[in-house]
Scaffold this motif. Sequence first.
Motif, mmCIF file in Angstrom:
data_model
loop_
_atom_site.group_PDB
_atom_site.id
_atom_site.type_symbol
_atom_site.label_atom_id
_atom_site.label_comp_id
_atom_site.label_asym_id
_atom_site.label_seq_id
_atom_site.Cartn_x
_atom_site.Cartn_y
_atom_site.Cartn_z
ATOM 1 N N ASP A 100 0.384 14.513 3.196
ATOM 2 C CA ASP A 100 -0.885 14.352 2.604
ATOM 3 C C ASP A 100 -1.286 12.806 2.371
ATOM 4 O O ASP A 100 -1.401 12.355 1.421
ATOM 5 C CB ASP A 100 -0.708 15.082 1.189
ATOM 6 N N ARG A 101 -0.941 12.157 3.500
ATOM 7 C CA ARG A 101 -1.318 10.555 3.488
ATOM 8 C C ARG A 101 -2.652 10.090 3.484
ATOM 9 O O ARG A 101 -3.265 9.890 4.582
ATOM 10 C CB ARG A 101 -0.339 10.123 4.567
ATOM 11 N N THR A 102 -3.314 10.414 2.286
ATOM 12 C CA THR A 102 -4.869 9.835 2.421
ATOM 13 C C THR A 102 -4.917 9.012 0.846
ATOM 14 O O THR A 102 -3.930 9.167 0.195
ATOM 15 C CB THR A 102 -5.816 11.188 2.003
ATOM 16 N N ARG A 103 -5.944 8.347 0.989
ATOM 17 C CA ARG A 103 -5.839 7.287 -0.153
ATOM 18 C C ARG A 103 -6.259 7.951 -1.542
ATOM 19 O O ARG A 103 -5.806 7.421 -2.577
ATOM 20 C CB ARG A 103 -7.293 6.434 -0.030
ATOM 21 N N THR A 104 -6.937 9.042 -1.460
ATOM 22 C CA THR A 104 -7.085 9.891 -2.854
ATOM 23 C C THR A 104 -6.084 11.079 -3.053
ATOM 24 O O THR A 104 -6.324 11.896 -4.098
ATOM 25 C CB THR A 104 -8.478 10.494 -2.899
ATOM 26 N N SER A 105 -5.132 11.439 -2.300
ATOM 27 C CA SER A 105 -4.163 12.436 -2.382
ATOM 28 C C SER A 105 -3.075 12.005 -3.687
ATOM 29 O O SER A 105 -2.985 10.883 -4.023
ATOM 30 C CB SER A 105 -3.266 12.582 -1.306
ATOM 31 N N PRO A 106 -2.830 13.142 -4.443
ATOM 32 C CA PRO A 106 -2.106 13.016 -5.631
ATOM 33 C C PRO A 106 -0.753 12.209 -5.651
ATOM 34 O O PRO A 106 -0.220 11.200 -6.397
ATOM 35 C CB PRO A 106 -1.901 14.591 -6.380
ATOM 36 N N ALA A 107 -0.070 12.425 -4.335
ATOM 37 C CA ALA A 107 1.360 11.794 -4.245
ATOM 38 C C ALA A 107 0.841 10.290 -3.877
ATOM 39 O O ALA A 107 1.779 9.334 -4.406
ATOM 40 C CB ALA A 107 1.897 12.435 -3.105
ATOM 41 N N VAL A 108 0.230 9.811 -3.183
ATOM 42 C CA VAL A 108 -0.395 8.449 -2.732
ATOM 43 C C VAL A 108 -0.990 7.767 -4.213
ATOM 44 O O VAL A 108 -0.486 6.622 -4.510
ATOM 45 C CB VAL A 108 -1.390 8.302 -1.676
ATOM 46 N N LEU A 109 -1.801 8.176 -4.956
ATOM 47 C CA LEU A 109 -2.127 7.833 -6.282
ATOM 48 C C LEU A 109 -0.996 7.514 -7.125
ATOM 49 O O LEU A 109 -0.899 6.535 -7.893
ATOM 50 C CB LEU A 109 -3.189 8.849 -6.852
ATOM 51 N N ALA A 110 -0.232 8.577 -7.254
ATOM 52 C CA ALA A 110 1.001 8.278 -8.126
ATOM 53 C C ALA A 110 1.929 7.297 -7.729
ATOM 54 O O ALA A 110 2.310 6.350 -8.483
ATOM 55 C CB ALA A 110 1.910 9.694 -8.180
ATOM 56 N N ALA A 111 2.224 7.065 -6.312
ATOM 57 C CA ALA A 111 2.968 6.071 -5.815
ATOM 58 C C ALA A 111 2.314 4.543 -6.053
ATOM 59 O O ALA A 111 2.779 3.469 -6.593
ATOM 60 C CB ALA A 111 3.340 6.229 -4.289
ATOM 61 N N VAL A 112 1.025 4.655 -5.843
ATOM 62 C CA VAL A 112 0.214 3.440 -6.216
ATOM 63 C C VAL A 112 0.450 2.939 -7.420
ATOM 64 O O VAL A 112 0.480 1.571 -7.737
ATOM 65 C CB VAL A 112 -1.208 3.486 -5.640
ATOM 66 N N GLU A 113 0.120 3.718 -8.625
ATOM 67 C CA GLU A 113 0.321 3.387 -9.751
ATOM 68 C C GLU A 113 1.860 2.813 -10.216
ATOM 69 O O GLU A 113 1.956 1.811 -11.141
ATOM 70 C CB GLU A 113 0.096 4.705 -10.808
ATOM 71 N N LYS A 114 2.828 3.540 -9.942
ATOM 72 C CA LYS A 114 4.323 3.130 -9.731
ATOM 73 C C LYS A 114 4.354 1.665 -9.387
ATOM 74 O O LYS A 114 4.954 0.794 -10.172
ATOM 75 C CB LYS A 114 5.184 4.042 -9.230
ATOM 76 N N VAL A 115 3.805 1.375 -8.146
ATOM 77 C CA VAL A 115 3.977 0.122 -7.552
ATOM 78 C C VAL A 115 3.098 -0.837 -8.362
ATOM 79 O O VAL A 115 3.877 -1.949 -8.482
ATOM 80 C CB VAL A 115 3.703 0.013 -6.144
ATOM 81 N N ARG A 116 2.142 -0.616 -8.902
ATOM 82 C CA ARG A 116 1.168 -1.442 -9.488
ATOM 83 C C ARG A 116 1.796 -1.955 -10.721
ATOM 84 O O ARG A 116 1.984 -3.348 -11.348
ATOM 85 C CB ARG A 116 -0.327 -1.010 -9.743
ATOM 86 N N ALA A 117 2.365 -0.939 -11.648
ATOM 87 C CA ALA A 117 3.097 -1.105 -12.880
ATOM 88 C C ALA A 117 4.093 -2.145 -12.580
ATOM 89 O O ALA A 117 4.406 -2.980 -13.323
ATOM 90 C CB ALA A 117 3.471 0.324 -13.387
ATOM 91 N N ALA A 118 5.061 -2.019 -11.469
ATOM 92 C CA ALA A 118 6.125 -2.789 -11.233
ATOM 93 C C ALA A 118 5.803 -4.314 -11.040
ATOM 94 O O ALA A 118 6.341 -5.098 -11.410
ATOM 95 C CB ALA A 118 7.115 -2.100 -10.041
ATOM 96 N N VAL A 119 4.541 -4.231 -10.300
ATOM 97 C CA VAL A 119 4.195 -5.694 -9.969
ATOM 98 C C VAL A 119 3.562 -6.460 -11.152
ATOM 99 O O VAL A 119 3.962 -7.754 -11.319
ATOM 100 C CB VAL A 119 3.031 -5.464 -8.656
ATOM 101 N N THR A 120 2.816 -5.569 -11.962
ATOM 102 C CA THR A 120 2.326 -6.330 -13.080
ATOM 103 C C THR A 120 3.172 -6.513 -14.196
ATOM 104 O O THR A 120 3.136 -7.472 -15.361
ATOM 105 C CB THR A 120 1.276 -5.545 -13.847
ATOM 106 N N SER A 121 4.327 -5.860 -14.171
ATOM 107 C CA SER A 121 5.255 -5.888 -15.547
ATOM 108 C C SER A 121 6.389 -7.199 -15.213
ATOM 109 O O SER A 121 7.170 -7.258 -16.008
ATOM 110 C CB SER A 121 5.978 -4.385 -15.653
ATOM 111 N N THR A 122 6.445 -7.659 -14.104
ATOM 112 C CA THR A 122 7.639 -8.748 -13.596
ATOM 113 C C THR A 122 6.813 -10.124 -13.684
ATOM 114 O O THR A 122 5.717 -10.322 -13.854
ATOM 115 C CB THR A 122 7.651 -8.404 -12.128
#
Length: 236
Positions: free
Chosen positions: A214-236
């Motif tokens: 389900d590799r689309t920009r709006t798929s739940p798995a992609v959105l969840a991964a994007v959120e995790k990566v963004r949180a890691a980038v902004t918290s460092t």
Amino acid sequence: MIQLQGVEHTYDGRGGRIRALDTTDLTVEPGEFVSIVGASGCGKTTLLRIVAGFVRASGGTVRVEGEPGFVFQRPSLYPWLSVAGNVEFGLKMRKVPRAERKATARRYLDLVGLGDFAEAAPYELSGGMQQRCQIARVLATEPSTVLMDEPFGALDALTREKLQAELSRLAAGRTVLFVTHSVDEAVLLSSRVLVMSPRPGRIVLDLPIDADRDRTRTSPAVLAAVEKVRAAVTST
């Protein structure tokens, strides 16, 4: 396979010694597509260039199976050669017979949608087309490993999305280490995403991306991964 053990890098800056890359361990298995994201100056490109052999690490060991192909941020095409001549260049340096290298260049130009521009000069191509030519030139040498340093960073959004889709197809079966500033791009393309801390760079997140079906920009798995990566980038 790409394997880094205890790799670090320090260099002399105007204000003294600068530690660009903290002690880093990393293994990229054959066939993986691994993206590296992080703030500017965190050591992403330094790490990539160490893997490529362009920069000598200050410490640790680097193991890369085979000879990797490198795709730069901006197209590094030879202006005196045609588009086909650029794609053939690496093959010519390896003394591949003329007929074989021409057939190989034609095949890869067709794959990236530049078959009709084989005899054009590089300056006659748009930025996106030049980048596709650079990708074709790297892939034509059939490297098992491809290193890419923000190859789509200078492109407009529509061209970037198109090349992202093309890269997913062209890179299938190859080992790819991909540097980008775009979290969305990293998640969409990768089987794993690494987040690096500000200088001295170190890996603070190694996230497998489980979204192949389900590799689309709006798929739940992609959105969840994007959120995790963004949180890691902004918290460092």
